[in-house]
Design a protein around this motif. Structure first.
Motif, PDB file in Angstrom:
ATOM      1  N   TYR A  47       1.140  -9.631 -11.686  1.00 47.14           N
ATOM      2  CA  TYR A  47       1.236  -9.344 -10.260  1.00 47.14           C
ATOM      3  C   TYR A  47       1.965  -8.015 -10.061  1.00 47.14           C
ATOM      4  CZ  TYR A  47      -0.291 -14.138  -9.650  1.00 47.14           C
ATOM      5  OH  TYR A  47      -1.032 -15.301  -9.686  1.00 47.14           O
ATOM      6  N   LEU A  48       1.465  -7.234  -9.120  1.00 47.37           N
ATOM      7  CA  LEU A  48       1.985  -5.888  -8.880  1.00 47.37           C
ATOM      8  C   LEU A  48       2.258  -5.705  -7.399  1.00 47.37           C
ATOM      9  CD1 LEU A  48      -0.873  -4.101 -10.848  1.00 47.37           C
ATOM     10  CD2 LEU A  48       1.366  -4.645 -11.793  1.00 47.37           C
ATOM     11  N   GLN A  49       3.309  -4.980  -7.085  1.00 51.11           N
ATOM     12  CA  GLN A  49       3.566  -4.580  -5.707  1.00 51.11           C
ATOM     13  C   GLN A  49       3.872  -3.074  -5.675  1.00 51.11           C
ATOM     14  OE1 GLN A  49       7.296  -5.082  -3.260  1.00 51.11           O
ATOM     15  NE2 GLN A  49       6.027  -6.623  -2.189  1.00 51.11           N
ATOM     16  N   LEU A  50       3.202  -2.362  -4.781  1.00 55.12           N
ATOM     17  CA  LEU A  50       3.434  -0.939  -4.562  1.00 55.12           C
ATOM     18  C   LEU A  50       3.778  -0.765  -3.091  1.00 55.12           C
ATOM     19  CD1 LEU A  50       1.370  -1.165  -7.034  1.00 55.12           C
ATOM     20  CD2 LEU A  50       0.722   1.180  -6.481  1.00 55.12           C
ATOM     21  N   ARG A  51       4.849  -0.042  -2.794  1.00 56.18           N
ATOM     22  CA  ARG A  51       5.211   0.175  -1.396  1.00 56.18           C
ATOM     23  C   ARG A  51       5.779   1.587  -1.220  1.00 56.18           C
ATOM     24  NH1 ARG A  51       9.249  -3.317  -3.416  1.00 56.18           N
ATOM     25  NH2 ARG A  51      11.398  -2.538  -3.126  1.00 56.18           N
ATOM     26  N   ALA A  52       5.461   2.163  -0.083  1.00 54.51           N
ATOM     27  CA  ALA A  52       5.876   3.530   0.232  1.00 54.51           C
ATOM     28  C   ALA A  52       5.692   3.753   1.730  1.00 54.51           C
ATOM     29  CB  ALA A  52       5.052   4.538  -0.556  1.00 54.51           C
ATOM     30  N   PRO A  53       6.279   4.804   2.287  1.00 55.74           N
ATOM     31  CA  PRO A  53       6.050   5.124   3.703  1.00 55.74           C
ATOM     32  C   PRO A  53       4.596   5.511   3.953  1.00 55.74           C
ATOM     33  CG  PRO A  53       8.019   6.230   2.883  1.00 55.74           C
ATOM     34  CD  PRO A  53       7.319   5.664   1.686  1.00 55.74           C
ATOM     35  N   SER A  54       4.164   5.341   5.181  1.00 54.22           N
ATOM     36  CA  SER A  54       2.791   5.693   5.549  1.00 54.22           C
ATOM     37  C   SER A  54       2.563   7.198   5.562  1.00 54.22           C
ATOM     38  CB  SER A  54       2.454   5.119   6.933  1.00 54.22           C
ATOM     39  OG  SER A  54       2.560   3.714   6.922  1.00 54.22           O
ATOM     40  N   SER A  55       3.619   7.979   5.380  1.00 57.59           N
ATOM     41  CA  SER A  55       3.462   9.431   5.331  1.00 57.59           C
ATOM     42  C   SER A  55       2.851   9.901   4.021  1.00 57.59           C
ATOM     43  CB  SER A  55       4.827  10.108   5.524  1.00 57.59           C
ATOM     44  OG  SER A  55       5.752   9.684   4.531  1.00 57.59           O
ATOM     45  N   TYR A  56       2.673   8.980   3.080  1.00 60.83           N
ATOM     46  CA  TYR A  56       2.040   9.331   1.803  1.00 60.83           C
ATOM     47  C   TYR A  56       0.539   9.101   1.900  1.00 60.83           C
ATOM     48  CZ  TYR A  56       6.554   9.866  -0.488  1.00 60.83           C
ATOM     49  OH  TYR A  56       7.806  10.307  -0.852  1.00 60.83           O
ATOM     50  N   ARG A  63      -7.704   0.390   8.820  1.00 58.19           N
ATOM     51  CA  ARG A  63      -7.861  -0.851   9.603  1.00 58.19           C
ATOM     52  C   ARG A  63      -6.581  -1.685   9.574  1.00 58.19           C
ATOM     53  NH1 ARG A  63     -13.637  -2.536   6.821  1.00 58.19           N
ATOM     54  NH2 ARG A  63     -14.797  -0.640   7.404  1.00 58.19           N
ATOM     55  N   GLY A  64      -5.458  -1.038   9.337  1.00 58.14           N
ATOM     56  CA  GLY A  64      -4.194  -1.759   9.307  1.00 58.14           C
ATOM     57  C   GLY A  64      -3.847  -2.329   7.956  1.00 58.14           C
ATOM     58  N   ASN A  65      -4.636  -2.039   6.945  1.00 58.22           N
ATOM     59  CA  ASN A  65      -4.361  -2.550   5.606  1.00 58.22           C
ATOM     60  C   ASN A  65      -4.556  -1.414   4.597  1.00 58.22           C
ATOM     61  OD1 ASN A  65      -3.737  -4.311   3.529  1.00 58.22           O
ATOM     62  ND2 ASN A  65      -5.072  -5.934   4.287  1.00 58.22           N
ATOM     63  N   VAL A  66      -4.479  -1.759   3.325  1.00 57.20           N
ATOM     64  CA  VAL A  66      -4.626  -0.760   2.266  1.00 57.20           C
ATOM     65  C   VAL A  66      -5.867  -1.056   1.445  1.00 57.20           C
ATOM     66  CG1 VAL A  66      -2.149  -0.316   2.109  1.00 57.20           C
ATOM     67  CG2 VAL A  66      -3.191  -2.080   0.668  1.00 57.20           C
ATOM     68  N   THR A  67      -6.329  -0.049   0.736  1.00 55.61           N
ATOM     69  CA  THR A  67      -7.407  -0.194  -0.240  1.00 55.61           C
ATOM     70  C   THR A  67      -6.786  -0.157  -1.622  1.00 55.61           C
ATOM     71  OG1 THR A  67      -9.055   0.858   1.184  1.00 55.61           O
ATOM     72  CG2 THR A  67      -9.510   0.820  -1.174  1.00 55.61           C
ATOM     73  N   ALA A  68      -7.061  -1.187  -2.433  1.00 57.49           N
ATOM     74  CA  ALA A  68      -6.574  -1.252  -3.810  1.00 57.49           C
ATOM     75  C   ALA A  68      -7.698  -0.759  -4.721  1.00 57.49           C
ATOM     76  CB  ALA A  68      -6.158  -2.664  -4.177  1.00 57.49           C
ATOM     77  N   SER A  69      -7.448   0.322  -5.437  1.00 53.29           N
ATOM     78  CA  SER A  69      -8.487   0.967  -6.242  1.00 53.29           C
ATOM     79  C   SER A  69      -8.066   1.036  -7.710  1.00 53.29           C
ATOM     80  CB  SER A  69      -8.755   2.384  -5.709  1.00 53.29           C
ATOM     81  OG  SER A  69      -9.629   3.094  -6.561  1.00 53.29           O
ATOM     82  N   PRO A  70      -8.668   0.213  -8.591  1.00 54.06           N
ATOM     83  CA  PRO A  70      -8.382   0.330 -10.023  1.00 54.06           C
ATOM     84  C   PRO A  70      -9.115   1.548 -10.595  1.00 54.06           C
ATOM     85  CG  PRO A  70     -10.045  -1.360  -9.656  1.00 54.06           C
ATOM     86  CD  PRO A  70      -9.625  -0.868  -8.288  1.00 54.06           C
ATOM     87  N   ARG A  71      -8.414   2.354 -11.365  1.00 55.82           N
ATOM     88  CA  ARG A  71      -9.015   3.588 -11.887  1.00 55.82           C
ATOM     89  C   ARG A  71      -8.582   3.822 -13.326  1.00 55.82           C
ATOM     90  NH1 ARG A  71     -10.116   7.816  -7.063  1.00 55.82           N
ATOM     91  NH2 ARG A  71     -10.241   6.320  -5.352  1.00 55.82           N
ATOM     92  N   LEU A  72      -9.403   4.606 -14.001  1.00 58.37           N
ATOM     93  CA  LEU A  72      -9.112   4.992 -15.380  1.00 58.37           C
ATOM     94  C   LEU A  72      -8.698   6.455 -15.382  1.00 58.37           C
ATOM     95  CD1 LEU A  72      -9.126   4.156 -18.385  1.00 58.37           C
ATOM     96  CD2 LEU A  72     -11.489   5.006 -18.503  1.00 58.37           C
ATOM     97  N   GLY A  73      -7.492   6.727 -15.867  1.00 59.03           N
ATOM     98  CA  GLY A  73      -7.002   8.103 -15.891  1.00 59.03           C
ATOM     99  C   GLY A  73      -7.770   8.947 -16.898  1.00 59.03           C
ATOM    100  N   THR A  74      -8.131  10.156 -16.473  1.00 60.61           N
ATOM    101  CA  THR A  74      -8.866  11.080 -17.353  1.00 60.61           C
ATOM    102  C   THR A  74      -7.992  12.227 -17.833  1.00 60.61           C
ATOM    103  OG1 THR A  74      -9.646  12.321 -15.422  1.00 60.61           O
ATOM    104  CG2 THR A  74     -11.058  10.562 -16.247  1.00 60.61           C
ATOM    105  N   SER A 129      -0.278  -4.556   3.835  1.00 59.98           N
ATOM    106  CA  SER A 129      -0.524  -4.008   5.169  1.00 59.98           C
ATOM    107  C   SER A 129      -0.077  -2.553   5.231  1.00 59.98           C
ATOM    108  CB  SER A 129       0.230  -4.813   6.232  1.00 59.98           C
ATOM    109  OG  SER A 129       1.634  -4.628   6.076  1.00 59.98           O
ATOM    110  N   THR A 130      -0.451  -1.906   6.328  1.00 64.89           N
ATOM    111  CA  THR A 130       0.093  -0.599   6.703  1.00 64.89           C
ATOM    112  C   THR A 130       0.593  -0.743   8.133  1.00 64.89           C
ATOM    113  OG1 THR A 130      -2.116   0.101   7.404  1.00 64.89           O
ATOM    114  CG2 THR A 130      -1.425   0.752   5.205  1.00 64.89           C
ATOM    115  N   SER A 131       1.877  -1.035   8.266  1.00 62.49           N
ATOM    116  CA  SER A 131       2.449  -1.257   9.584  1.00 62.49           C
ATOM    117  C   SER A 131       3.914  -0.842   9.574  1.00 62.49           C
ATOM    118  CB  SER A 131       2.327  -2.735   9.985  1.00 62.49           C
ATOM    119  OG  SER A 131       3.010  -3.556   9.046  1.00 62.49           O
TER     120      SER A 131
END
Length: 456
Positions: free
Chosen positions: A52-61, A85-96, A116-118
């Motif tokens: 389980y992972l949690q990422l949090r930061a200000p909406s200015s990012y 839409r008031g939420n976040v998109t979780a995008s799994p990616r492979l670093g190149t 959320s983004t609130s």
């Protein structure tokens, strides 16, 4: 036997108590960005399963990301950004390592409740079902020193639900180690459902960090290289025909040459800070241009020696001139690639293009003037030949000489003159040959005086 059983039970109870009371491990590379990781007991014992992972930061990012490994190349990354839409998109990616991380649909990443983004905050709670291994490597889910990396980008929200949406290069990054044995939780459920945050004492071990902000390094590199390639080198080329001396030209270009290497060194440091490999178009092309530029001072010296000996330009002279012009053009083009790579704002693009255009016009005008003066000096008028006037002017021919009076028929002329009829005014020329004399009016007749009595 009973004592042994009690000892095992006691150890099991203590261990269970530790696991039950364990909390996700947390690391905050900055004051307002934090990452948490929790590993269920079942996943830790089998080294596979959910984490389980949690990422949090200000909406200015614009976006933030968490990844496994020691560098971006080959890392299993988790990027989040606002979906609009008031939420976040979780995008799994492979670093190149040298380009935007690619979306990896094979990663089983799920966005959980509490995301959320609130209130000016962006929070993503996620579960990954197969993060123990991926196409670029693997990670021990029960390791006491697992490597993690993170990156982030300030700016406007992406506002996209597409997990493969484009992202700009990060402003900064960090790396550290997590002791996952301290982040093991008993239940295979969302440990962040209530918005709980890990104890600030349960943090990761940070790696070395450069005290200089990578954004400052990148900006310094861009400004310095732009000044060198767009302004200094072209002006230095124009100094030679302007002053007619090689000394100001050589001094100016030597200073520009040193500044070019200084800007290149700053670029190398900044690329290492943001883990940018030298295989991107901007970095590889720029490295080639800088290395090729090292030949230019030598060509300039050979050109100077040839000119001193022959007082004219030779093949080495033209090689020095055109080789330098080609490198300047490539440097300006690579600056544009750097602006695109950094994702600079439209203002920077317009400013760079405007300055480059103005310098191109100035240098182009100087180049045209140089060609004109060269042709003017080398012009030799063709030799004049007597045949050049044929067809251009009319051929002169002397007029025919008049006859001399002595050669005329004087006798006939005199006779003709004697036979000419004399015209008298007031007479009829037709009657001039008759025998009857012409009546002549007396113009001298005086009128009689009037009688004296006529006046009375």
């Amino acid at each position: 036997m009973k004592a042994r059983f009690l000892a095992v039970a006691t150890v099991s109870a203590i261990t269970y108590g530790i696991l039950a009371s364990a909390a996700p491990v947390q690391y905050c590379p900055t004051q307002d960005i934090c990452y948490q990781v929790a590993v269920p007991e079942a996943s830790a014992s089998s080294n596979t399963g959910n984490i389980y992972l949690q990422l949090r930061a200000p909406s200015s990012y614009s976006w933030i990301a968490l990844g496994t490994g020691t560098r971006m190349a080959g890392a299993n990354m988790f990027v989040i950004y606002a979906n609009g839409r008031g939420n976040v998109t979780a995008s799994p990616r492979l670093g190149t390592g040298h380009a935007m991380p690619r979306y990896d649909s094979a990663t089983q990443l799920e966005l959980l409740g509490g995301s959320s983004t609130s209130n000016g905050r962006m929070v993503a709670n996620m579960r990954c079902g197969n993060c123990g291994s991926w196409s670029g490597g693997s990670m021990s889910l029960s390791g006491d020193a697992t490597d993690w990396i993170a990156a982030w980008k300030e700016g406007d929200a992406i506002n996209s639900a597409d997990p493969a949406a484009g992202i700009q290069y990060h402003d900064d990054h960090s790396e550290w180690q997590f002791d996952l044995t301290q982040g093991t939780v008993a239940s295979d459920a969302n440990p962040f459902g209530t918005g709980q945050q890990a104890d600030s004492s349960n943090r990761g071990i940070a790696g070395k960090r450069n005290p200089v902000d990578p954004r400052v390094l990148i900006m310094s590199h861009g400004i310095l290289m732009a000044i060198v390639m767009v302004i200094l080198f072209p002006l230095g080329s124009a100094i030679m025909p302007l002053f007619g001396s090689w000394i100001p030209h050589a001094f100016w270009q030597f200073i520009s040459f040193l500044l070019m290497w200084a800007g290149f060194a700053v670029g190398v440091v900044s690329s290492q800070e943001i883990q940018l490999d030298l295989t991107s178009s901007h970095t590889s092309f720029g490295t080639a241009v800088v290395c090729l530029m090292t030949l230019q001072p030598g060509l300039g010296y050979l050109h100077h020696r040839y000119f001193v000996q022959n007082q004219k330009r030779g093949p080495i002279s033209h090689a020095h001139i055109w080789y330098g012009r080609a490198l300047m053009i490539m440097g300006v083009v690579n600056g544009g690639l750097g602006i695109a790579l950094a994702g600079n704002q439209r203002t920077f693009v317009i400013a760079y293009s405007t300055v480059a255009g103005v310098m191109f016009v100035i240098y182009g005008a100087d180049f045209v003037q140089e060609l004109y003066l060269k042709e003017l000096k080398s012009y030799k008028p063709p030799p004049v030949k007597e045949s050049d006037s044929v067809g251009q002017v009319q051929t002169f021919s002397a007029p025919k000489a008049p006859k001399s009076p002595e050669e005329a028929d004087l006798a006939n002329s005199l006779k003709e003159y004697e036979n000419m009829v004399v015209e008298v005014e007031g007479t009829d020329p037709a009657a001039a040959g008759s025998s009857t004399p012409a009546a002549v009016e007396d113009w001298l007749v005086l009128e009689d005086d009037e009688e004296e009595g006529a006046h009375h």
